[in-house]
Scaffold this motif. Structure first.
Motif, PDB file in Angstrom:
ATOM      1  N   GLN A  60     -25.661  -5.582  64.822  1.00  0.00           N
ATOM      2  CA  GLN A  60     -27.138  -5.133  64.678  1.00  0.00           C
ATOM      3  C   GLN A  60     -27.375  -4.460  63.466  1.00  0.00           C
ATOM      4  O   GLN A  60     -28.096  -4.604  62.653  1.00  0.00           O
ATOM      5  N   GLY A  61     -26.618  -3.447  63.240  1.00  0.00           N
ATOM      6  CA  GLY A  61     -26.698  -2.402  62.186  1.00  0.00           C
ATOM      7  C   GLY A  61     -26.437  -3.097  60.949  1.00  0.00           C
ATOM      8  O   GLY A  61     -26.869  -2.580  59.745  1.00  0.00           O
ATOM      9  N   MET A  62     -25.414  -4.078  60.975  1.00  0.00           N
ATOM     10  CA  MET A  62     -24.918  -4.656  59.815  1.00  0.00           C
ATOM     11  C   MET A  62     -25.865  -5.848  59.325  1.00  0.00           C
ATOM     12  O   MET A  62     -25.814  -6.190  58.098  1.00  0.00           O
ATOM     13  N   SER A  63     -26.702  -6.200  60.079  1.00  0.00           N
ATOM     14  CA  SER A  63     -27.776  -7.318  59.807  1.00  0.00           C
ATOM     15  C   SER A  63     -28.854  -6.756  59.013  1.00  0.00           C
ATOM     16  O   SER A  63     -30.010  -6.742  59.644  1.00  0.00           O
ATOM     17  N   VAL A  64     -28.772  -6.202  57.973  1.00  0.00           N
ATOM     18  CA  VAL A  64     -29.818  -5.614  57.056  1.00  0.00           C
ATOM     19  C   VAL A  64     -30.181  -6.708  55.965  1.00  0.00           C
ATOM     20  O   VAL A  64     -29.530  -7.643  55.491  1.00  0.00           O
ATOM     21  N   LYS A  65     -31.597  -6.443  55.607  1.00  0.00           N
ATOM     22  CA  LYS A  65     -31.809  -7.167  54.256  1.00  0.00           C
ATOM     23  C   LYS A  65     -31.287  -6.809  53.220  1.00  0.00           C
ATOM     24  O   LYS A  65     -31.273  -5.675  52.910  1.00  0.00           O
ATOM     25  N   MET A  66     -30.689  -7.730  52.499  1.00  0.00           N
ATOM     26  CA  MET A  66     -30.069  -7.281  51.181  1.00  0.00           C
ATOM     27  C   MET A  66     -30.834  -6.573  50.110  1.00  0.00           C
ATOM     28  O   MET A  66     -32.082  -7.374  49.913  1.00  0.00           O
ATOM     29  N   SER A  67     -30.613  -5.676  49.436  1.00  0.00           N
ATOM     30  CA  SER A  67     -31.377  -5.102  48.444  1.00  0.00           C
ATOM     31  C   SER A  67     -31.274  -5.765  47.080  1.00  0.00           C
ATOM     32  O   SER A  67     -32.013  -5.620  46.270  1.00  0.00           O
ATOM     33  N   GLY A  68     -30.115  -6.311  47.047  1.00  0.00           N
ATOM     34  CA  GLY A  68     -29.887  -6.701  45.486  1.00  0.00           C
ATOM     35  C   GLY A  68     -28.723  -6.054  44.908  1.00  0.00           C
ATOM     36  O   GLY A  68     -28.290  -6.309  43.807  1.00  0.00           O
ATOM     37  N   ASP A  69     -28.811  -4.482  45.258  1.00  0.00           N
ATOM     38  CA  ASP A  69     -27.791  -3.605  44.768  1.00  0.00           C
ATOM     39  C   ASP A  69     -26.496  -3.757  45.528  1.00  0.00           C
ATOM     40  O   ASP A  69     -26.486  -3.296  46.667  1.00  0.00           O
ATOM     41  N   PRO A  70     -25.535  -4.175  44.931  1.00  0.00           N
ATOM     42  CA  PRO A  70     -24.096  -4.423  45.816  1.00  0.00           C
ATOM     43  C   PRO A  70     -23.603  -3.064  46.386  1.00  0.00           C
ATOM     44  O   PRO A  70     -23.132  -2.964  46.979  1.00  0.00           O
ATOM     45  N   ASP A  71     -23.772  -1.851  45.508  1.00  0.00           N
ATOM     46  CA  ASP A  71     -23.362  -0.694  45.952  1.00  0.00           C
ATOM     47  C   ASP A  71     -24.231  -0.112  47.183  1.00  0.00           C
ATOM     48  O   ASP A  71     -23.552   0.534  48.265  1.00  0.00           O
ATOM     49  N   ARG A  72     -25.681  -0.358  47.249  1.00  0.00           N
ATOM     50  CA  ARG A  72     -26.324   0.254  48.404  1.00  0.00           C
ATOM     51  C   ARG A  72     -26.027  -0.795  49.302  1.00  0.00           C
ATOM     52  O   ARG A  72     -26.085  -0.255  50.566  1.00  0.00           O
TER      53      ARG A  72
END
Length: 128
Positions: A60-72
């Motif tokens: 659940q914690g890993m299922s985030v919307k990608m920001s487009g910033d690979p580092d973030r």
């Protein structure tokens, strides 16, 4: 076994990239999947329930919307991944008996707690 591994990788990729609820539901049910040669489902013990909860919380914690910033995105998902590893290590300490694995669990907690602090510090230095 390779087919099962590829299916799991595809499922996790879908979960991580999309955060879709249906992928999360499938990931949560992975504990009941069997691989060729396995004849029974996961035993219902307090340890297996604790591992399943730790895994579900991590996913659940890993299922985030990608920001487009690979580092973030890396840091955000790795924090959840490390927190899941710490939770699983705590289950080992609560239920496990093997002294080598218990020591490994202690090392996981120590190392990954330190890495979480480092990643959170990076987030503080790089606000959105």
């Amino acid at each position: 076994m390779r087919r099962w591994s590829l299916a799991l990788a595809a499922l996790l990729t879908g979960l991580l990239v999309t955060g879709r609820a249906d992928a999360q539901d499938k990931a949560a049910s992975m504990g009941s999947m069997t691989m060729p040669g396995m004849t029974q489902a996961t035993p219902d013990t307090s340890a297996s329930r604790a591992y399943a909860k730790a895994n579900a919380d991590m996913m659940q914690g890993m299922s985030v919307k990608m920001s487009g910033d690979p580092d973030r995105d890396f840091v955000t998902m790795m924090i959840a991944h490390h927190e899941g590893a710490i939770d699983m290590a705590k289950v080992e300490l609560d239920h496990g008996h093997d002294p080598i694995l218990r020591k490994l669990a202690e090392n996981v907690i120590s190392a990954q707690t330190s890495e979480i602090k480092e990643m959170k510090a990076w987030q503080q230095r790089h606000p959105r």
